[in-house]
Scaffold this active site. Structure first.
Site, mmCIF file in Angstrom:
data_model
loop_
_atom_site.group_PDB
_atom_site.id
_atom_site.type_symbol
_atom_site.label_atom_id
_atom_site.label_comp_id
_atom_site.label_asym_id
_atom_site.label_seq_id
_atom_site.Cartn_x
_atom_site.Cartn_y
_atom_site.Cartn_z
ATOM 1 N N ASN A 111 0.852 -1.188 0.000
ATOM 2 C CA ASN A 111 0.000 0.000 0.000
ATOM 3 C C ASN A 111 0.886 1.236 0.000
ATOM 4 O OD1 ASN A 111 -2.473 1.540 0.382
ATOM 5 N ND2 ASN A 111 -1.826 1.857 2.499
ATOM 6 N N HIS A 113 0.799 5.147 1.423
ATOM 7 C CA HIS A 113 0.056 6.009 2.346
ATOM 8 C C HIS A 113 0.700 7.400 2.326
ATOM 9 C CE1 HIS A 113 -2.527 7.032 5.682
ATOM 10 N NE2 HIS A 113 -1.485 7.617 6.242
ATOM 11 N N THR A 145 -0.747 -5.256 6.544
ATOM 12 C CA THR A 145 -1.112 -6.186 7.624
ATOM 13 C C THR A 145 -2.532 -5.824 8.058
ATOM 14 O OG1 THR A 145 -0.109 -4.703 9.234
ATOM 15 C CG2 THR A 145 1.251 -6.530 8.447
ATOM 16 N N GLU A 147 -3.733 -4.491 10.583
ATOM 17 C CA GLU A 147 -3.929 -3.187 11.222
ATOM 18 C C GLU A 147 -3.769 -2.079 10.176
ATOM 19 O OE1 GLU A 147 -2.395 -0.719 15.148
ATOM 20 O OE2 GLU A 147 -1.449 -2.617 14.648
ATOM 21 N N LEU A 148 -4.756 -1.200 10.084
ATOM 22 C CA LEU A 148 -4.799 -0.173 9.041
ATOM 23 C C LEU A 148 -3.538 0.708 9.042
ATOM 24 C CD1 LEU A 148 -6.706 1.177 6.891
ATOM 25 C CD2 LEU A 148 -7.324 2.792 8.704
HETATM 26 C C1 GRF Z 1 -2.756 8.764 -2.780
HETATM 27 O O1 GRF Z 1 -2.496 9.960 -2.097
HETATM 28 C C2 GRF Z 1 -2.334 7.589 -1.960
HETATM 29 O O2 GRF Z 1 -1.224 7.849 -1.167
HETATM 30 C C3 GRF Z 1 -3.538 7.343 -1.103
HETATM 31 O O3 GRF Z 1 -4.644 7.608 -1.925
HETATM 32 C C4 GRF Z 1 -4.262 8.530 -2.930
HETATM 33 C C5 GRF Z 1 -4.586 7.882 -4.244
HETATM 34 O O4 GRF Z 1 -4.386 8.768 -5.315
HETATM 35 N N1 GRF Z 1 -3.517 5.998 -0.586
HETATM 36 P P1 GRF Z 1 -4.434 8.229 -6.807
HETATM 37 O O5 GRF Z 1 -5.820 7.585 -6.999
HETATM 38 O O6 GRF Z 1 -3.321 7.248 -6.973
HETATM 39 O O7 GRF Z 1 -4.272 9.441 -7.672
#
Ligand code: GRF
Length: 219
Positions: A111, A113, A145, A147-148
């Site tokens: 993921n 973030h 994992t 946990e978010l």
């Molecule tokens: C991004 O800021 C990412 O970090 C977060 O959601 C947003 C997704 O943006 N998880 P995009 O759809 O990839 O433009």
């Protein structure tokens, strides 16, 4: 003989700019991963069109059609597994995933973030970074994992918080580095360079660099 590329499925809910960045990387012949499918919980996600335009198969599993998280995640798993992925990439997929789903893709789901985890898990990260007064903000790619927004961290990028920033300008600065970071993390995974060691991820071939990053910079 050509080495098989790592099969990636990308999960999105919206814009798809990270999908686009990874897609662009995969177009280079020496990139070791390929996107075999894009799955969304939202039929209207703009990122789906990006995938279709690139000739990539898309699937929509609308969350409104399912009574609870467990049944939704089962349907999602069927849609994802239909592509036989080596790696599942969450790129703005706005759903909390059940432990069963996370376990099924253990050590092969990542993921991105938009914060320097473990700070600012959850939503509204840019405004919360401003409210907290931090001088450095950024983004994190991590293994998923149960946990978010936790899980072993693969790579992070930091950007400065400037005096006149608002959530929009700060988000744009972070997004620019997200687009560099995510294709890099996918490459490392595909090259087999990532080893999970408890909470840490060891990256084979990492070159040591102990220089400090200091913000703010004064003239
Ligand atoms: C991004 O800021 C990412 O970090 C977060 O959601 C947003 C997704 O943006 N998880 P995009 O759809 O990839 O433009």
């Amino acid at each position: 003989m050509a080495v098989a590329k790592t099969r990636c499925v990308v999960l999105i809910s919206g814009r798809g700019s990270n999908l686009s960045a990874i897609l662009k990387a995969t177009q280079s012949t020496d990139y070791p991963a390929t996107i075999v499918g894009v799955v969304s919980n939202k039929a209207e996600a703009p990122g789906l069109q990006l995938a279709r335009d690139a000739g990539i198969s898309v699937s929509v599993v609308p969350n409104d059609d399912y009574a609870d998280r467990a049944s939704y995640d089962q349907a999602l798993q069927v849609a994802v597994d239909a592509y036989q992925p080596d790696l599942v990439i969450l790129a703005g997929f706005m759903r909390i995933l059940t432990p069963g789903f996370v376990t099924h893709y253990q050590n092969r789901m990542i993921n991105i973030h938009p914060s320097l985890l473990p700070s600012f898990t959850g939503l509204q990260t840019h405004q919360r970074a401003l409210d907290a007064g931090v001088r450095l903000h950024g983004c994190t790619v991590h293994f998923v994992t149960a946990e978010l927004d936790h899980g072993p961290i693969i790579v992070q990028a930091a950007v400065p918080v400037l005096e006149d920033d608002n959530a929009r300008t700060l988000a744009a600065r972070v997004l620019a580095v997200e687009h560099q970071l995510y294709p890099l993390a996918v490459r490392w995974f595909a090259e087999g360079r990532l080893q999970i060691d408890g909470a840490r991820v060891r990256v084979d071939g990492m070159v040591g660099n102990t220089a400090s990053l200091i913000a703010p910079v004064l003239e």
